[in-house]
Design a protein around this motif. Sequence first.
Motif, PDB file in Angstrom:
ATOM      1  N   MET A   1       0.825  -1.384   0.103  1.00  0.00           N
ATOM      2  CA  MET A   1       0.328   0.003   0.230  1.00  0.00           C
ATOM      3  C   MET A   1       1.030   1.387  -0.276  1.00  0.00           C
ATOM      4  O   MET A   1       1.744   1.594   0.889  1.00  0.00           O
ATOM      5  CB  MET A   1      -0.864  -0.153   1.397  1.00  0.00           C
ATOM      6  N   GLY A   2       0.627   2.145  -0.835  1.00  0.00           N
ATOM      7  CA  GLY A   2       1.006   3.790  -0.566  1.00  0.00           C
ATOM      8  C   GLY A   2       0.888   4.384  -0.088  1.00  0.00           C
ATOM      9  O   GLY A   2      -1.431   4.254  -0.212  1.00  0.00           O
ATOM     10  N   HIS A   3       0.504   5.246   1.124  1.00  0.00           N
ATOM     11  CA  HIS A   3      -0.366   6.162   1.659  1.00  0.00           C
ATOM     12  C   HIS A   3       0.129   7.480   0.637  1.00  0.00           C
ATOM     13  O   HIS A   3       1.617   7.997  -0.004  1.00  0.00           O
ATOM     14  CB  HIS A   3       0.710   6.034   3.565  1.00  0.00           C
ATOM     15  N   ALA A   4      -0.772   8.546   1.027  1.00  0.00           N
ATOM     16  CA  ALA A   4      -0.985   9.773   0.468  1.00  0.00           C
ATOM     17  C   ALA A   4      -1.316  10.569   1.660  1.00  0.00           C
ATOM     18  O   ALA A   4      -2.464  11.372   2.369  1.00  0.00           O
ATOM     19  CB  ALA A   4      -1.548  10.172  -0.287  1.00  0.00           C
ATOM     20  N   LYS A   5       0.028  11.250   2.161  1.00  0.00           N
ATOM     21  CA  LYS A   5      -0.278  12.944   2.941  1.00  0.00           C
ATOM     22  C   LYS A   5       1.096  13.989   2.566  1.00  0.00           C
ATOM     23  O   LYS A   5       1.547  14.166   1.583  1.00  0.00           O
ATOM     24  CB  LYS A   5      -0.642  13.049   4.375  1.00  0.00           C
ATOM     25  N   ASP A   6       1.121  14.780   3.327  1.00  0.00           N
ATOM     26  CA  ASP A   6       2.162  15.391   3.395  1.00  0.00           C
ATOM     27  C   ASP A   6       2.953  16.510   4.193  1.00  0.00           C
ATOM     28  O   ASP A   6       2.959  15.891   5.608  1.00  0.00           O
ATOM     29  CB  ASP A   6       1.907  17.094   1.617  1.00  0.00           C
ATOM     30  N   ARG A   7       4.292  16.850   3.950  1.00  0.00           N
ATOM     31  CA  ARG A   7       4.583  17.741   4.633  1.00  0.00           C
ATOM     32  C   ARG A   7       4.957  19.049   4.411  1.00  0.00           C
ATOM     33  O   ARG A   7       4.821  19.960   3.306  1.00  0.00           O
ATOM     34  CB  ARG A   7       6.783  17.471   4.613  1.00  0.00           C
ATOM     35  N   SER A   8       4.989  20.097   5.760  1.00  0.00           N
ATOM     36  CA  SER A   8       4.983  21.570   5.441  1.00  0.00           C
ATOM     37  C   SER A   8       5.599  21.856   5.373  1.00  0.00           C
ATOM     38  O   SER A   8       7.029  21.596   6.302  1.00  0.00           O
ATOM     39  CB  SER A   8       4.011  22.657   6.573  1.00  0.00           C
TER      40      SER A   8
END
Length: 281
Positions: free
Chosen positions: A213-220
């Motif tokens: 699985m790939g996860h998808a969030k981000d870094r500010s």
Amino acid sequence: MKLGIFAKTFPGSTPETVLQAARSAGFGAVQYNMACSGLAAMPDAIERDTALAVARAAQEARLEIVAVSGTYNMIHPDRSVREAGLRRLETLASRAADMGTRLVTLCTGTRDPDDQWREHPGNHRPDAWRDLLEAMEAAIAIAVRHDVDLGIEPELANVVDGAVTARRLIDELGSARLRIVLDPANLFERADLAEQRRLVSEATDLLADRLAMGHAKDRSPDGGFTRAGRGVLDYPHYLACLKAAGFQGPLVAHGLGAEDAGEVAAFLGAALDRAGIPVEL
């Protein structure tokens, strides 16, 4: 590739409510959490009818349950806490098939006694690794009994803190039940573009054979987390790496509010389209 989201992104304590909301926001899959059934995330007991209700609600919403969250602190400094987590993992694993999934996600843990997502200097000591191996061997035995796979996620604050330690764990345990959940935003806090790309490329190269699985969030820019598309993560590079690795599993968004779900689905769908990765609805 299926586009998914954490089910607990949406308010509600019944699977019908949260899964319909996920579908309405534009997603075709979810990583489920038992809190969405009105239980603790890691309950002591799950009735079979409760698990079957999840599968039924997913079918009605035309969604796939791609995983169920089974996170607990696998190297908690108190052995009794670890043992309680393991018992609850068996409860969850025993109902995974009834819910329609074969993947249970884990947290490799931290020596911090209060927060399983907080870094601790003891994570890097040999005794922490020994405790993780012991816990993972017991978890793998559970996985074999209930015919599920276990998804671990390299996470800076945990004992498996990157791709290299994840590969080490895979090689030392030697079990096909051990799979990887890859979230590139968990591989760095602050990094320039070149270093960020190096870390993501390294992770997909080292772990390509185990990606579930790939996860998808981000870094500010300040190193905090934000929702996908709002930060500094190079999504074209991440998706190109997944494509080059032959990954065809789900991409699951999290770290967002329900009010942002539709916008994140649109962002990820467009990014996948630009990467030449078809989205399975």
